[in-house]
Design a protein around this motif. Structure first.
Motif, PDB file in Angstrom:
ATOM      1  N   VAL A  94       0.817  -1.211   0.000  1.00 21.09           N
ATOM      2  CA  VAL A  94       0.000   0.000   0.000  1.00 21.09           C
ATOM      3  C   VAL A  94       0.855   1.269   0.000  1.00 21.09           C
ATOM      4  CG1 VAL A  94      -1.722   1.337   1.262  1.00 21.09           C
ATOM      5  CG2 VAL A  94      -1.871  -1.163   1.216  1.00 21.09           C
ATOM      6  N   LEU A  95       0.643   2.095  -1.021  1.00 21.87           N
ATOM      7  CA  LEU A  95       1.282   3.407  -1.078  1.00 21.87           C
ATOM      8  C   LEU A  95       0.268   4.414  -1.607  1.00 21.87           C
ATOM      9  CD1 LEU A  95       3.933   5.067  -0.768  1.00 21.87           C
ATOM     10  CD2 LEU A  95       4.316   4.657  -3.209  1.00 21.87           C
ATOM     11  N   LEU A  96       0.111   5.513  -0.895  1.00 24.81           N
ATOM     12  CA  LEU A  96      -0.772   6.589  -1.335  1.00 24.81           C
ATOM     13  C   LEU A  96       0.044   7.658  -2.047  1.00 24.81           C
ATOM     14  CD1 LEU A  96      -3.106   7.146   1.770  1.00 24.81           C
ATOM     15  CD2 LEU A  96      -3.314   5.475  -0.069  1.00 24.81           C
ATOM     16  N   LEU A  97      -0.566   8.265  -3.058  1.00 21.94           N
ATOM     17  CA  LEU A  97       0.017   9.414  -3.744  1.00 21.94           C
ATOM     18  C   LEU A  97      -1.060  10.482  -3.860  1.00 21.94           C
ATOM     19  CD1 LEU A  97       1.004   6.603  -5.506  1.00 21.94           C
ATOM     20  CD2 LEU A  97       2.711   8.294  -6.183  1.00 21.94           C
ATOM     21  N   SER A  98      -0.651  11.739  -3.791  1.00 15.88           N
ATOM     22  CA  SER A  98      -1.638  12.813  -3.813  1.00 15.88           C
ATOM     23  C   SER A  98      -0.957  14.135  -4.131  1.00 15.88           C
ATOM     24  CB  SER A  98      -2.350  12.901  -2.456  1.00 15.88           C
ATOM     25  OG  SER A  98      -3.325  13.920  -2.450  1.00 15.88           O
ATOM     26  N   ASN A  99      -1.769  15.169  -4.323  1.00 15.64           N
ATOM     27  CA  ASN A  99      -1.257  16.538  -4.394  1.00 15.64           C
ATOM     28  C   ASN A  99      -1.771  17.340  -3.201  1.00 15.64           C
ATOM     29  OD1 ASN A  99      -3.941  16.771  -5.046  1.00 15.64           O
ATOM     30  ND2 ASN A  99      -3.634  17.816  -7.001  1.00 15.64           N
ATOM     31  N   ASP A 100      -2.255  16.637  -2.185  1.00 16.49           N
ATOM     32  CA  ASP A 100      -2.827  17.253  -0.990  1.00 16.49           C
ATOM     33  C   ASP A 100      -1.793  17.220   0.132  1.00 16.49           C
ATOM     34  OD1 ASP A 100      -4.256  18.037   1.228  1.00 16.49           O
ATOM     35  OD2 ASP A 100      -6.037  16.850   0.751  1.00 16.49           O
ATOM     36  N   GLY A 101      -1.103  18.339   0.315  1.00 16.79           N
ATOM     37  CA  GLY A 101      -0.077  18.404   1.350  1.00 16.79           C
ATOM     38  C   GLY A 101      -0.630  18.288   2.751  1.00 16.79           C
ATOM     39  N   ASP A 102      -1.851  18.784   2.959  1.00 16.87           N
ATOM     40  CA  ASP A 102      -2.462  18.670   4.283  1.00 16.87           C
ATOM     41  C   ASP A 102      -2.739  17.211   4.624  1.00 16.87           C
ATOM     42  OD1 ASP A 102      -2.403  21.353   4.850  1.00 16.87           O
ATOM     43  OD2 ASP A 102      -4.416  21.751   4.098  1.00 16.87           O
ATOM     44  N   LEU A 103      -3.198  16.445   3.636  1.00 21.42           N
ATOM     45  CA  LEU A 103      -3.418  15.013   3.852  1.00 21.42           C
ATOM     46  C   LEU A 103      -2.122  14.337   4.278  1.00 21.42           C
ATOM     47  CD1 LEU A 103      -5.219  12.308   3.212  1.00 21.42           C
ATOM     48  CD2 LEU A 103      -3.748  12.248   1.201  1.00 21.42           C
ATOM     49  N   ALA A 104      -1.043  14.624   3.562  1.00 19.51           N
ATOM     50  CA  ALA A 104       0.248  14.022   3.881  1.00 19.51           C
ATOM     51  C   ALA A 104       0.674  14.381   5.298  1.00 19.51           C
ATOM     52  CB  ALA A 104       1.300  14.482   2.871  1.00 19.51           C
TER      53      ALA A 104
END
Length: 235
Positions: free
Chosen positions: A107-117
């Motif tokens: 499992v690896l998540l990727l996003s452009n949401d810095g707050d999520l990270a």
């Protein structure tokens, strides 16, 4: 709005990584290079640039990848090694949320949401991670207490939340932890004299890759993200 939060909202990096960009002198606001982490920007009036490129607010995107072995968890690599970005052709500017080692799968998540990270990676939120582990030799049950009560790594105690040893094959274990330190699982076992031959993250923040082929990815809905974050934030 603080500059690091604006950068995170623009999808270029997590807040922590955004702070590195600021300190490296890569951020300009209205033509002026910014070096202060407390610098304030007006999203409606100021022009913010990273490495000379104007940043715009982007729609938030969330992706779940079943990472195979043999890929670096980074956006780019100066040694031209394969990265997880080679697997995810979403057409969006995204970054990995946390990391998995080169030979670690799952499992690896990727996003452009810095707050999520920031939420999922901040130690205070104690986000649960589940790993399937294969050791180089059978696990000695006398080591169980050490893993659960804590082992010092670089002067900071680390521990697993749970440890389950396979009854038929004691080289196989399932562990849970809330730690995200680099090589954490491998280093914990190494302290007790084991080498980790295989490591798979089967769950992170409630997300799994059940039914997904190795190397496959999918978009995560905003509803799924909201449910996953419910225990950590009211946003």
């Amino acid at each position: 709005m603080r500059i690091n939060k604006y950068l995170a909202m623009s999808g270029v990096a997590s807040r922590r990584k955004a702070e590195e960009y600021i300190l490296e002198g890569r951020i300009d606001v209205n033509g002026q290079t910014i070096s202060s982490l407390s610098f304030l920007v007006d999203p409606d009036a100021d022009e913010v640039m990273l490495d000379g490129e104007v940043l715009r607010s982007e729609e938030k995107v969330y992706i779940l990848l079943n990472k195979p072995a043999g890929f670096i968890t980074t956006v780019s690599d100066d040694k031209n090694r394969p990265t997880v970005m080679d697997l995810v052709k979403s057409g969006k500017r995204i970054f990995p949320v946390g990391r998995l080692d080169y030979d670690t799968t799952g499992v690896l998540l990727l996003s452009n949401d810095g707050d999520l990270a920031n939420i999922l990676l901040h130690p205070s939120n104690k986000v649960l991670r589940t790993y399937n582990v294969k050791l180089d030799k059978p696990f000695d049950h006398t080591h169980l207490e050490s893993l659960l009560k804590g082992i010092s790594l670089d002067g900071v105690k680390g521990k697993f939340s749970s440890v389950i040893v396979d009854r038929k094959n004691p080289k196989l274990l399932t562990i849970q932890c809330t730690e995200g330190r680099n090589l954490f699982v491998k280093r914990m076992f190494r302290k007790l004299g084991y080498f980790v031959d295989k490591l798979n993250r089967s769950e992170f923040a409630g997300f799994t890759v059940d039914g997904m082929k190795t190397g496959a990815w999918r978009f995560i809905s905003h509803h799924e993200i909201k449910d996953a974050l419910a225990k950590y934030t009211h946003r």
